[in-house]
Write a protein that holds these residues in place. Structure first.
Motif, PDB file in Angstrom:
ATOM      1  N   ILE A 107       7.553   2.174   5.510  1.00  0.00           N
ATOM      2  CA  ILE A 107       7.550   2.573   4.129  1.00  0.00           C
ATOM      3  C   ILE A 107       7.842   4.219   3.759  1.00  0.00           C
ATOM      4  O   ILE A 107       8.649   4.386   3.033  1.00  0.00           O
ATOM      5  N   LEU A 108       7.344   4.891   4.864  1.00  0.00           N
ATOM      6  CA  LEU A 108       7.581   6.449   4.703  1.00  0.00           C
ATOM      7  C   LEU A 108       8.989   6.789   4.819  1.00  0.00           C
ATOM      8  O   LEU A 108       9.577   7.761   4.152  1.00  0.00           O
ATOM      9  N   GLU A 109       9.941   6.079   5.700  1.00  0.00           N
ATOM     10  CA  GLU A 109      11.171   6.573   5.805  1.00  0.00           C
ATOM     11  C   GLU A 109      11.850   5.860   4.726  1.00  0.00           C
ATOM     12  O   GLU A 109      12.778   6.555   4.174  1.00  0.00           O
ATOM     13  N   ALA A 110      11.531   4.681   3.980  1.00  0.00           N
ATOM     14  CA  ALA A 110      12.184   4.341   2.796  1.00  0.00           C
ATOM     15  C   ALA A 110      12.080   5.069   1.839  1.00  0.00           C
ATOM     16  O   ALA A 110      12.774   5.575   0.914  1.00  0.00           O
ATOM     17  N   LEU A 111      10.988   5.765   1.563  1.00  0.00           N
ATOM     18  CA  LEU A 111      10.333   6.690   0.493  1.00  0.00           C
ATOM     19  C   LEU A 111      11.261   8.067   0.678  1.00  0.00           C
ATOM     20  O   LEU A 111      11.493   8.612  -0.385  1.00  0.00           O
ATOM     21  N   GLY A 112      11.368   8.295   1.899  1.00  0.00           N
ATOM     22  CA  GLY A 112      12.013   9.721   1.996  1.00  0.00           C
ATOM     23  C   GLY A 112      13.465   9.550   1.671  1.00  0.00           C
ATOM     24  O   GLY A 112      14.121  10.718   1.395  1.00  0.00           O
ATOM     25  N   ARG A 113      14.004   8.530   1.674  1.00  0.00           N
ATOM     26  CA  ARG A 113      15.605   8.027   0.798  1.00  0.00           C
ATOM     27  C   ARG A 113      15.352   7.663  -0.594  1.00  0.00           C
ATOM     28  O   ARG A 113      16.566   7.645  -1.030  1.00  0.00           O
ATOM     29  N   ALA A 137       8.110  -8.238  -4.844  1.00  0.00           N
ATOM     30  CA  ALA A 137       8.004  -7.934  -3.459  1.00  0.00           C
ATOM     31  C   ALA A 137       9.088  -6.930  -3.301  1.00  0.00           C
ATOM     32  O   ALA A 137      10.235  -7.023  -3.573  1.00  0.00           O
ATOM     33  N   GLY A 138       8.476  -5.729  -2.638  1.00  0.00           N
ATOM     34  CA  GLY A 138       9.620  -4.606  -2.223  1.00  0.00           C
ATOM     35  C   GLY A 138       9.431  -3.608  -3.507  1.00  0.00           C
ATOM     36  O   GLY A 138      10.059  -2.594  -3.230  1.00  0.00           O
ATOM     37  N   HIS A 139       8.783  -3.744  -4.510  1.00  0.00           N
ATOM     38  CA  HIS A 139       8.779  -2.885  -5.494  1.00  0.00           C
ATOM     39  C   HIS A 139       7.521  -2.120  -5.463  1.00  0.00           C
ATOM     40  O   HIS A 139       6.551  -2.510  -4.918  1.00  0.00           O
TER      41      HIS A 139
END
Length: 230
Positions: free
Chosen positions: A60-66, A147-149
């Protein structure tokens, strides 16, 4: 400011996460809440430090960083490692407000909770109830996303999760300390950022528009410089 952020995770990432979460061992969610909230909280939660929580939290944190929308809305300084909960069989979390300060597990570091986040892992049609109900300056808003949002909202807001009467509501929740403590200032910067992006996109190549975009960008960064806490 309540912001819905679509497609934080891909369908493949959601499917992988659900496979791990569905096999994990859950515990009583009241173990990680304060005295007042424990009286209204009834759900299941992954223990802090659980291997699945660590793996998916990193995802999740990796996705948020992008994610540019998340970065623009939250202006994050620190993000608490994501946690995971599940509601089923009538479970709910009554009206409450989040703790102002949270300790990062395994460290002596604390963060101020400016923004609360919920990332959904269940599709809305897979369960009844389970709406995240948030009381903000515009009234009561109910959130139930694919889901995913993800949804962001001020941690100062009164909110609740309504009883889940069919199926299961599985999600991740966590908190962000923003560089901008004040929600009103953060909202102004977010609106200004989006306006600059629209101007640059819709009027690209127009010299007057380009100059205006540069000037507004200067205003944005000067406000950020004035208000930011590091």
């Amino acid at each position: 400011m309540l912001i819905r952020i679509p497609d934080v995770l891909t369908p493949e990432q959601v499917k992988h996460a659900r496979a791990l979460l569905d096999k994990a061992e859950w515990t009583d969610g009241r173990a990680t809440t304060g005295y007042q909230s424990a009286k209204t909280k009834n759900n299941m939660q992954l223990p802090e430090g659980h291997p699945v929580a660590k793996e998916l939290g990193g995802l999740i944190l990796e996705a948020l960083g992008r994610n540019s929308l998340f970065m623009a809305a939250a202006l994050p300084l620190r993000v608490l490692p994501p946690m995971f909960n599940s509601y089923a069989g009538g479970q709910a979390f009554g009206t409450h407000v989040d703790n102002a300060i949270r300790q990062i597990p395994g460290t002596g570091q604390r963060i101020r909770t400016d923004i609360s986040a919920t990332l959904f892992f269940s599709e809305p049609e897979d369960y009844d109830g389970g709406e995240l109900t948030i009381e903000d300056t515009y009234g009561v808003q109910q959130v139930k996303l694919p889901a995913g949002h993800m949804v962001l909202y001020p941690s100062t807001s009164l909110h609740q999760v309504t009883p889940v009467t069919r199926g299961a509501r599985v999600s991740s929740f966590f908190w962000i300390q923003s560089m901008i403590r004040d929600d009103g200032q953060r909202s102004l910067l977010f609106d200004l950022d989006l306006s600059i992006q629209r101007l640059a996109r819709d009027l690209a190549g127009n010299p007057a528009a380009d100059k205006t975009a540069v000037q507004l960008t200067g205003v944005y960064h000067n406000l950020l410089r004035q208000w930011a806490e590091m």
